[in-house]
Design a protein around this motif. Structure first.
Motif, PDB file in Angstrom:
ATOM      1  N   ASN A   1       0.274  -0.994  -0.073  1.00  0.00           N
ATOM      2  CA  ASN A   1       0.309  -0.057  -0.671  1.00  0.00           C
ATOM      3  C   ASN A   1       1.042   1.102  -0.008  1.00  0.00           C
ATOM      4  O   ASN A   1       0.912   1.491   1.035  1.00  0.00           O
ATOM      5  N   TYR A   2       1.209   1.076  -0.934  1.00  0.00           N
ATOM      6  CA  TYR A   2       2.278   2.746  -0.918  1.00  0.00           C
ATOM      7  C   TYR A   2       1.527   3.950  -0.484  1.00  0.00           C
ATOM      8  O   TYR A   2       2.596   5.191  -0.456  1.00  0.00           O
ATOM      9  N   ASP A   3       0.120   3.701  -1.283  1.00  0.00           N
ATOM     10  CA  ASP A   3       0.164   5.667  -1.174  1.00  0.00           C
ATOM     11  C   ASP A   3      -0.417   5.352  -0.083  1.00  0.00           C
ATOM     12  O   ASP A   3       0.151   6.904   0.364  1.00  0.00           O
ATOM     13  N   VAL A   4      -1.135   4.332   0.680  1.00  0.00           N
ATOM     14  CA  VAL A   4      -1.503   4.888   2.025  1.00  0.00           C
ATOM     15  C   VAL A   4       0.399   5.632   2.752  1.00  0.00           C
ATOM     16  O   VAL A   4       0.034   6.231   3.937  1.00  0.00           O
ATOM     17  N   LEU A   5       0.999   4.200   2.828  1.00  0.00           N
ATOM     18  CA  LEU A   5       2.133   4.505   3.356  1.00  0.00           C
ATOM     19  C   LEU A   5       3.187   5.700   3.206  1.00  0.00           C
ATOM     20  O   LEU A   5       3.356   6.588   4.113  1.00  0.00           O
TER      21      LEU A   5
ATOM     22  N   VAL B   1       3.774  11.285   5.702  1.00  0.00           N
ATOM     23  CA  VAL B   1       3.976  12.808   5.225  1.00  0.00           C
ATOM     24  C   VAL B   1       3.589  13.490   6.570  1.00  0.00           C
ATOM     25  O   VAL B   1       4.413  14.416   7.587  1.00  0.00           O
ATOM     26  N   MET B   2       2.026  12.589   7.066  1.00  0.00           N
ATOM     27  CA  MET B   2       1.662  13.032   8.534  1.00  0.00           C
ATOM     28  C   MET B   2       2.814  13.028   9.563  1.00  0.00           C
ATOM     29  O   MET B   2       2.791  13.717  10.412  1.00  0.00           O
ATOM     30  N   THR B   3       3.716  12.013   9.204  1.00  0.00           N
ATOM     31  CA  THR B   3       4.555  11.605  10.592  1.00  0.00           C
ATOM     32  C   THR B   3       5.626  13.068  10.484  1.00  0.00           C
ATOM     33  O   THR B   3       6.190  12.861  12.096  1.00  0.00           O
ATOM     34  N   ILE B   4       5.813  13.546   9.930  1.00  0.00           N
ATOM     35  CA  ILE B   4       6.636  14.507   9.927  1.00  0.00           C
ATOM     36  C   ILE B   4       6.080  15.900  10.726  1.00  0.00           C
ATOM     37  O   ILE B   4       6.988  16.529  11.009  1.00  0.00           O
ATOM     38  N   VAL B   5       4.833  16.066  10.367  1.00  0.00           N
ATOM     39  CA  VAL B   5       4.800  17.309  11.631  1.00  0.00           C
ATOM     40  C   VAL B   5       5.082  17.492  12.400  1.00  0.00           C
ATOM     41  O   VAL B   5       5.200  18.372  13.258  1.00  0.00           O
ATOM     42  N   PRO B   6       4.172  16.447  13.688  1.00  0.00           N
ATOM     43  CA  PRO B   6       5.341  16.266  14.905  1.00  0.00           C
ATOM     44  C   PRO B   6       6.373  16.574  15.023  1.00  0.00           C
ATOM     45  O   PRO B   6       7.189  17.672  16.107  1.00  0.00           O
TER      46      PRO B   6
END
Length: 279
Positions: free
Chosen positions: A242-246, A251-256
């Motif tokens: 699931n490369y798209d979800v991965l 990207v969301m992990t970069i926010v914090p």
């Protein structure tokens, strides 16, 4: 003439930094663009800066926010572990580093030598005895198994010790004359002076805890306790990727990390510079 040379030199330096910044941001920009692409496009074209506006959409993020419930469990686990690691590491490591810098006691040099020695040992060598310790203390598959090895990090102890060497000892003497306890001196006087070092180490420790993959992989067993790096790795299997979800999840992990750096960035350079040259 000299003014023109200075302006030209500044322009060249700024252009060089701009090019370096673009090169450094290339992977991030490519990842961000890829997160808006459907999986078919990712498999066909890979991750690149070329894109078709008509194919970009928010489906990947929509899936994460609406259907990927396990993703937010991993996100919460990583946040819990990272915040706890930062708080405990800053508290205990600053205490140890401060004590090594300002107090004279028997075995002080030997203790500091051990800290330096541990710094030279790769973590891969320490994994087996640490894992055996987690088994003996029945902490395997718990948050504490991930957090405890980083509570008193040798690099943090060394960093705080170097920084504390530059603190004015006259303030300690004045506080003692006023009847303050040693703990009062540390928490009310010295710790506020160590704010730049605390901020710098908060970023470094936070980055390490947030991105840690190997140690959580060893000590965590339950899917509900997985951190984000572990959880995202489960999206890649021999039966489907699931490369798209991965990528959207990455990207969301970069926010914090961005938020952490924004809060502490004004102290970051000062903390690293002073802590690196004192002593």
């Amino acid at each position: 003439m000299n003014l023109k040379k200075n302006v030209l030199l500044k322009l060249i330096i700024n252009l060089c930094f701009l090019v370096i910044s673009l090169v450094a941001l290339f992977p991030l920009i490519s990842l961000l663009l890829a997160s808006f692409r459907p999986s078919t496009q990712l498999m066909r074209n890979g991750i690149s800066l070329t894109f078709d506006l008509s194919e970009l959409n928010l489906n990947n993020y929509s899936y994460i926010f609406s259907q990927a419930g396990q993703y937010w469990t991993w996100y919460g686990n990583s946040l819990t572990i990272t915040v706890t690691t930062i708080i405990l590491s800053l508290f205990f490591s600053s205490l140890v580093g401060y004590a090594l810098a300002v107090y004279d006691f028997k075995g002080k040099n030997l203790f500091f030598t051990c800290v330096l020695f541990i710094l030279m040992i790769p973590f891969e060598i320490l994994m087996l005895p640490l894992f055996q310790l987690m088994i003996d203390t029945a902490l395997v598959d718990t948050y504490m198994a991930v957090i405890l090895p980083s509570v008193v990090a040798p690099i943090a102890v060394f960093f705080f010790r170097q920084y504390a060497l530059g603190l004015p000892k006259e303030l300690m003497d004045a506080a003692r004359m006023d009847g303050s306890t040693e703990y009062g001196i540390f928490f009310k006087i010295m710790l506020p002076l160590m704010t730049p070092s605390l901020a710098a180490m908060a970023i470094l420790q936070g980055l390490g805890a947030w991105n840690n993959f190997l140690w959580p992989l060893i000590v965590l067993r339950s899917n509900t306790l997985f951190t984000l790096p572990l959880g995202l790795s489960t999206l890649l299997t021999p039966y489907g990727n699931n490369y798209d979800v991965l990528i959207a999840g990455s990207v969301m992990t970069i926010v914090p990390i961005i938020i952490l750096f924004i809060f502490f960035q004004r102290y970051f350079v000062a903390g690293l510079t002073v802590g690196g040259v004192k002593g």
